[in-house]
Design a protein around this motif. Structure first.
Motif, mmCIF file in Angstrom:
data_model
loop_
_atom_site.group_PDB
_atom_site.id
_atom_site.type_symbol
_atom_site.label_atom_id
_atom_site.label_comp_id
_atom_site.label_asym_id
_atom_site.label_seq_id
_atom_site.Cartn_x
_atom_site.Cartn_y
_atom_site.Cartn_z
ATOM 1 N N GLN A 88 -3.163 -0.452 15.180
ATOM 2 C CA GLN A 88 -1.783 0.505 14.880
ATOM 3 C C GLN A 88 -1.215 -0.430 13.374
ATOM 4 O O GLN A 88 -1.425 -1.555 13.622
ATOM 5 C CB GLN A 88 -0.668 0.437 15.873
ATOM 6 N N ARG A 89 -0.652 0.191 12.732
ATOM 7 C CA ARG A 89 -0.001 -0.529 11.457
ATOM 8 C C ARG A 89 0.649 -1.624 11.858
ATOM 9 O O ARG A 89 1.430 -1.889 12.644
ATOM 10 C CB ARG A 89 0.645 0.408 10.538
ATOM 11 N N GLY A 90 0.519 -2.770 11.045
ATOM 12 C CA GLY A 90 1.250 -4.071 11.389
ATOM 13 C C GLY A 90 0.271 -4.988 12.352
ATOM 14 O O GLY A 90 0.717 -6.314 12.539
ATOM 15 N N HIS A 116 9.430 1.340 9.270
ATOM 16 C CA HIS A 116 8.431 2.254 9.351
ATOM 17 C C HIS A 116 7.146 1.916 9.984
ATOM 18 O O HIS A 116 5.996 2.528 9.900
ATOM 19 C CB HIS A 116 7.867 2.163 7.858
ATOM 20 N N PHE A 117 7.421 0.902 11.059
ATOM 21 C CA PHE A 117 6.234 0.671 11.860
ATOM 22 C C PHE A 117 6.189 1.158 13.472
ATOM 23 O O PHE A 117 6.092 0.542 14.335
ATOM 24 C CB PHE A 117 5.875 -0.897 11.898
ATOM 25 N N ASN A 121 5.083 6.973 12.680
ATOM 26 C CA ASN A 121 3.999 6.577 11.622
ATOM 27 C C ASN A 121 2.894 6.072 11.926
ATOM 28 O O ASN A 121 1.840 6.497 11.458
ATOM 29 C CB ASN A 121 4.709 5.532 10.576
ATOM 30 N N ILE A 122 2.883 5.511 13.045
ATOM 31 C CA ILE A 122 1.592 5.344 13.782
ATOM 32 C C ILE A 122 0.808 6.684 13.822
ATOM 33 O O ILE A 122 -0.579 6.723 13.661
ATOM 34 C CB ILE A 122 1.568 4.420 15.171
ATOM 35 N N ILE A 283 6.129 -8.039 16.087
ATOM 36 C CA ILE A 283 6.499 -6.660 16.142
ATOM 37 C C ILE A 283 7.082 -6.196 17.483
ATOM 38 O O ILE A 283 8.051 -5.674 17.641
ATOM 39 C CB ILE A 283 5.444 -5.743 15.734
#
Length: 432
Positions: A88-90, A116-117, A121-122, A283
């Motif tokens: 996943q992003r990040g 945005h995380f 957005n994922i 996160i």
């Protein structure tokens, strides 16, 4: 799409994929980030034409598993799917978020970037990849927070999905996080009581450690002062199976005498640092409460709710209790790698204009077979809330069991996924 060289291990072919995706899908001028995903297929399948199963990891803020061998749920999945393990992003090999990568931004810029995380957005990243692959539909498997992502996917892009499998991760689609934490504090107390009942001496050992920390300075190997509040947080482990006994062993050997004075052993302090996963994956601490927020702020929900469960606020006159899967504002004062992110965390906690993560109307008309493993004694995701949500989603079936803890997919994944796949086929048969 930028692909690296595949490799084969234990009969499984691993193919890495890198994608450049928009940071903000509503404003492409904000630039791009990298998202990584690893494709798994049986090497005997050659250029596989099996359908896809995309895995959404729990968290938030942790990468997809680094699979070691053809085992667990992957064994069952590879019988009929190609598997895509999404970082996943990040996280992982995607554009990573850490105190290092955020250091050049102001607190306001950090908070804006982090906004945005979330799951929306994922899921958009997964859709981007699906379109890149030219796949009409695929199936998804969501564990814990990955199940939250699954409901977001079912809300935003249901036509892209053929099946949805969820383990330990059916959230409320509308409740405030305060409701969640009232439930999870009660579940956490249940786990504490079960632990101390099984190991009566453990209460004394915990109080000795906690009282020692109140009276003496002790430092973790990274130089961070270790506190009672940090010690309490290892109770998060009680939400997964087979952790009571290792916890007792750790308590049993925590204190030693040095020149006639009590001191925490280096081994114990080192193990306590190892428990602090948000030091490397911030996160989790920064966005954990926001996974429940749609149009309102969390305002440090777990911290506020904790005051209504005062037994968790330790002093020498009280029994000792561990906390669970909660984040608190003091963490950004105490934890070394979270300290530079304190102001961003405050901005995120007070942010009210979070976008919607779920579409109740779309979910109410769901036609995708959804198969869920709901754990009756789950310390992290309350069974009653999961059942409440599932009543709102047609073609969703739940297997409610007390055979497993929250980590059932990791503990017995082949059996669990096999059952969920069978449930999905039964549901699909009724839709024909």
């Amino acid at each position: 799409m930028n692909n690296a060289q595949p490799f084969i291990d234990a009969g499984v072919k691993y193919t890495p994929h890198y994608f450049q995706v928009p940071l903000d899908y509503s404003d492409l001028s904000q630039g791009k980030i990298t998202v990584f995903a690893r494709e798994l297929s049986l090497s005997a399948d050659g250029d596989s034409t099996k359908p896809w199963l995309v895995y959404f990891q729990g968290g938030p803020g942790f990468p997809s598993p680094r699979q070691n061998g053809n085992s667990g749920w992957v064994t069952r999945a590879l019988q009929e799917y190609r598997v895509l393990l999404l970082d996943q992003r990040g996280t992982g090999n995607s554009s990573v978020i850490s105190h290092q990568t955020l250091a050049h931004l102001s607190s306001e810029e950090q908070a804006q970037y982090l906004s945005h995380f979330r799951a929306d957005n994922i899921v958009r990243d997964a859709e981007f990849i699906r379109e890149e692959f030219g796949v009409k539909q695929w199936s998804i498997l969501g564990q814990s927070f990955g199940g939250f992502c699954s409901l977001t996917y079912l809300s935003l892009f249901p036509e892209s999905l053929s099946r949805s499998y969820i383990t330990g991760g059916v959230p409320s689609i509308s409740r405030h996080p305060d409701d969640v934490y009232h439930a999870t504090f009660k579940r956490t107390m249940d786990k504490n009581q079960a632990f101390f009942q099984q190991f009566p001496k453990a209460q004394q050992l915990c109080k000795q450690i906690a009282d020692h920390l109140l009276e003496h300075e002790e430092f973790l190997p990274n130089g961070q002062r270790f506190t009672v509040e940090q010690f309490q947080q290892i109770g998060i482990n009680f939400g997964v199976s087979d952790t009571f006994l290792p916890t007792y062993y750790a308590l049993e050997n925590a204190l030693i005498e040095v020149n006639g004075k009590p001191q925490l052993r280096y081994e114990f302090l080192n193990s306590m640092l190892f428990e602090q996963g948000f030091q490397t994956n911030p996160i989790y601490a920064l966005l954990h409460e926001s996974i429940y927020c749609q149009g309102f702020a969390s305002n440090w929900s777990a911290h506020r709710v904790r005051q209504e469960h005062d037994a968790f606020n330790y002093d020498k006159s009280k029994p000792f209790y561990f906390t669970g899967e909660m984040v608190f504002p003091w963490m950004f004062d105490q934890y070394q790698t979270l300290q530079p992110l304190k102001q961003a965390a405050e901005l995120i906690a007070s942010k009210q204009d979070w976008s919607a993560l779920y579409d109740a109307k779309q979910l109410a008309s769901n036609k995708v077979p959804v198969s869920c493993a709901v754990y009756a004694d789950d310390m992290f995701v309350e069974m009653d809330i999961s059942r409440e949500t599932l009543t709102m989603i047609p073609n969703a079936k739940a297997w409610i069991t007390n055979e497993y803890e929250h980590n059932g997919l990791r503990a017995d994944g082949e059996k669990i996924l096999d059952k969920l796949i069978a449930m999905g086929e039964q549901t699909a048969a009724t839709l024909i």
